[in-house]
Every structure is written in C-alpha cells, then in structure tokens.
Design a protein around this motif. Structure first.
Motif, PDB file in Angstrom:
ATOM      1  N   UNK A 237       0.800  -1.220   0.000  1.00  0.00           N
ATOM      2  CA  UNK A 237       0.000   0.000   0.000  1.00  0.00           C
ATOM      3  C   UNK A 237       0.838   1.277   0.000  1.00  0.00           C
ATOM      4  N   UNK A 238       2.164   1.117   0.028  1.00  0.00           N
ATOM      5  CA  UNK A 238       3.005   2.289  -0.209  1.00  0.00           C
ATOM      6  C   UNK A 238       2.818   2.772  -1.644  1.00  0.00           C
ATOM      7  N   UNK A 239       2.377   1.858  -2.518  1.00  0.00           N
ATOM      8  CA  UNK A 239       2.086   2.201  -3.908  1.00  0.00           C
ATOM      9  C   UNK A 239       0.657   2.749  -3.992  1.00  0.00           C
ATOM     10  N   UNK A 240       0.541   4.010  -4.393  1.00  0.00           N
ATOM     11  CA  UNK A 240      -0.772   4.659  -4.460  1.00  0.00           C
ATOM     12  C   UNK A 240      -1.753   3.893  -5.334  1.00  0.00           C
ATOM     13  N   UNK A 241      -1.270   3.333  -6.444  1.00  0.00           N
ATOM     14  CA  UNK A 241      -2.162   2.628  -7.367  1.00  0.00           C
ATOM     15  C   UNK A 241      -2.765   1.374  -6.723  1.00  0.00           C
ATOM     16  N   UNK A 242      -2.022   0.714  -5.870  1.00  0.00           N
ATOM     17  CA  UNK A 242      -2.568  -0.439  -5.143  1.00  0.00           C
ATOM     18  C   UNK A 242      -3.694   0.023  -4.217  1.00  0.00           C
ATOM     19  N   UNK A 243      -3.517   1.174  -3.597  1.00  0.00           N
ATOM     20  CA  UNK A 243      -4.570   1.712  -2.718  1.00  0.00           C
ATOM     21  C   UNK A 243      -5.824   2.048  -3.531  1.00  0.00           C
ATOM     22  N   UNK A 244      -5.645   2.636  -4.703  1.00  0.00           N
ATOM     23  CA  UNK A 244      -6.796   3.007  -5.535  1.00  0.00           C
ATOM     24  C   UNK A 244      -7.598   1.775  -5.956  1.00  0.00           C
ATOM     25  N   UNK A 245      -6.911   0.658  -6.244  1.00  0.00           N
ATOM     26  CA  UNK A 245      -7.592  -0.531  -6.732  1.00  0.00           C
ATOM     27  C   UNK A 245      -7.909  -1.562  -5.661  1.00  0.00           C
ATOM     28  N   UNK A 246      -7.518  -1.284  -4.413  1.00  0.00           N
ATOM     29  CA  UNK A 246      -7.627  -2.285  -3.338  1.00  0.00           C
ATOM     30  C   UNK A 246      -6.906  -3.574  -3.718  1.00  0.00           C
TER      31      UNK A 246
END
Length: 365
Positions: free
Chosen positions: A253-262
């Motif tokens: 979850x340090x990667x913003x894109x992973x947070x956006x896509x769960x």
C-alpha cells in the motif's frame, strides 16, 4: 445439470455439444445450458443468459479435470446477479468517466453505476440479456450467441448486432470470438469477465504465478479512471514480465495505485501491437500444476484480483468466494477510450465489422 469432473481413469467422453434447459426467465422465456466436450476430457458450459461462461474444467498434473472458473450453483443465482462471474460484458467493458462521452460532436449520457463512473455497459448490460444460440457439433464443438442491442439501449447510440462464439478446441483451448456491426457510429469494447482459480477451488488465487507480456500499465485516478499516462512497469509492483506470484506484492500500500484498486484492478498494455492472436499472459498454479496461456488480438488486459469478493456468494463446490478467490484477465481496449483521443479507438462505424478473439489454453506441468 451443472458440470461434472472426470478422473484420470474415466473413459474419454464423446466430443460434441449438449443442450439442456437451465432455467426460466421472469417473462417465461427459457434459458439454456450448453455443454461442450472434447475428446481429451475437457468440458465447458455456457448459457445464453448473459453469454455466461458457467464452468470450465482443466486437467491437473495427475490428469484430473476440475472446474477452474468461479460460478454460482443455479440459474436463479445468476438471475439474482453476480459480480460478473463469467458473462460477456458490454457494450463497453470497463469504465467510462462520469458516464458520458462525445462522439462526432454529440454527447451521450450513460448510467453511473460504479461510484461516479459507468462500468461494464450499465445497469442492464449484455450480462443480463437472453441471447439466441446456435450450436456446432464435432471434435471442436461450439456455440454462437447472438444479441441485437437496440439504438439507445443504456444510452449508447446505434442498433448493434453482436455475435459471440465459444469454441472448445482439441488441444484444451477455449476460444472466444466476438463480431459486431452497427447502423450508427457507436463505441464498443467487449470482453469476458471470467474469474479463474486453477486450484480447482481448493484455495484462493494468491499463490498463482502470473506473467503479462506488458512493458506499461495505465495508472488511474482514485475513481479508477486512467489518467492518460502509460507508465513503465519496470521497478514497480506492476511488473509481471517475468512469472511472479500474484500475492507477493498485492498488499504494497506504499504504492498509491494499489490503494486506488484495493489490489490489482488495472489495465496492462501489451508490448506488441495487436496484429494477430498472440500470447498476452500465462497463469500457473503450483500445487495442481495447472497452466493457462492467454492469447488475444486485443491491445491490453485488465487484471482484476477479486478484491471486492466478500464470501457472501458460494460456488457450486460449496466454497464461499472470499476476497481474491479468483482473478480476471479481461482482454480489451483501454478503459475510458471514448474520452481519451490518444488511446486506441473504440469507435465502430456503419460498414465496419468489429472483430476480436481471445484464447485460454489449458495444460499441466
């Protein structure tokens, strides 16, 4: 009526296609279940409701065939709705920003059914339609499903004539061919939304080993609409150029894109431009030895890792579909293409024929 499995010692079934009543629509029309079998023992089931891929068996390293796609037990369960477990989604697979686009100077407004965006064709997309069906028997049995989408359906322009053909090949390949024509300019992006689990539903899909032949992916905003950038995968958690365990970096979850896509819910752009059917991805499940190759004529694939599955639905095998129990490899053009002139066009005009092919080929090693 639903799929069976074949053990190694079973006699090889006769190849061909069988048709059975699957259930009855609220208006009294009957929906059918088509079972395709090849001489190797592989079995695929398709229904003309929503053009769903209902089940697909594949052999493990001992030769045992088990179902490898997520699906619900009965026709009534399909009518209640699923998180797109195997239908053809359309007219436009994936998202269109704010549910609107402009074509030839005219703005079209679509349903907003995914946060602030339009997703997978709207509120009553192709996944909820009863298609007509014709079958082809033989060593490579097939079923062709047809649907005519009227002008203005779900806000899309043009009367669209769509054919989708599922063919079970001798070499344990499941080929899906799409063809469409229109009488007015429109936009189109068809795909199948099957969730794969090569373990035969023994556990979730996080131990699967995935490769994607893509040097770039499409980063999104926080509503999962592509920003327009094509970002190199090198040095990121999106680099699947070499076979990589799906769950290895999915929670970074340090990667913003992973947070956006769960998790992973993004579009990868293939390294090669589409000219013919070519290898786009591979998937391997180490415990069973099942191996799947995905070939396509499309320029991209959306990897979705079942991040929103919550265990409320149960499969035919009696297993609850918890988070990340399957993953999708949705071959397609880019999301939000109608609003992104730099993306490959999804416009279809009268006199043109939309054609697309994807092949999922199964083996064991």
């Amino acid at each position: 009526m639903l799929m069976s499995t074949h053990g190694e010692a079973d006699a090889a079934p006769k190849p061909g296609v069988q048709k059975a009543v699957f259930g009855t629509m609220p208006d009294g029309r009957e929906a059918y279940l088509f079972t395709l079998r090849n001489a190797a023992g592989m079995e695929v089931q398709v229904t003309n409701y929503g053009a769903y891929l209902v089940s697909c068996t594949a052999p493990d390293k001992q030769g045992k065939f088990e179902n490898v796609t997520l699906g619900v037990p009965t026709f009534a369960d399909y009518l209640k709705g699923t998180p797109n477990m195997g239908p053809v989604v359309g007219r436009f697979g994936n998202r269109i920003a704010r549910g609107r686009f402009t074509l030839d100077g005219q703005e079209y407004k679509l349903a907003v059914n995914n946060g602030v965006n339009h997703l997978h064709g709207g509120l009553t997309g192709f996944d909820k339609k009863l298609w007509t069906a014709t079958t082809k028997d033989g060593a490579e049995p097939a079923v062709t499903l047809h649907y005519t989408s009227p002008d203005g359906e779900e806000g899309y322009p043009g009367t669209l004539s769509v054919d989708v053909t599922y063919t079970l090949q001798k070499d344990n390949g499941l080929r899906i061919d799409y063809k469409a024509t229109t009488d007015k300019p429109t936009v189109l992006n068809l795909t199948n939304h099957a969730y794969f689990n090569l373990s035969g539903m023994k556990h979730d899909a996080m131990n699967h080993v995935l490769s994607i032949n893509a040097d770039h992916f499409l980063p999104t905003d926080n509503t999962q609409i592509p920003t327009g950038e094509r970002r190199p995968v090198a040095g990121t958690v999106f680099d699947f150029r070499k076979p990589t365990v799906v769950g290895e970096r999915i929670n970074d979850t340090a990667e913003e894109q992973i947070r956006f896509g769960n998790g992973y819910d993004h579009c990868w752009v293939f390294a090669e431009k589409p000219t013919a059917l070519r290898l786009g991805a591979t998937l391997y499940e180490p415990r069973s030895g099942r191996y799947m190759e995905m070939l396509t004529t499309e320029p991209a694939v959306q990897l979705y890792t079942g991040n929103h599955l919550n265990g409320k639905l149960q499969g035919r095998e009696g297993v609850p579909f918890t988070r990340r129990y399957g993953l999708c490899l949705e071959t397609q053009h880019f999301p939000d293409s109608p609003n992104k002139p730099d993306f490959p066009t999804t416009t279809l005009r009268p006199g043109e024929t939309y054609k697309s092919t994807t092949l999922y080929r199964f083996s064991a090693k």
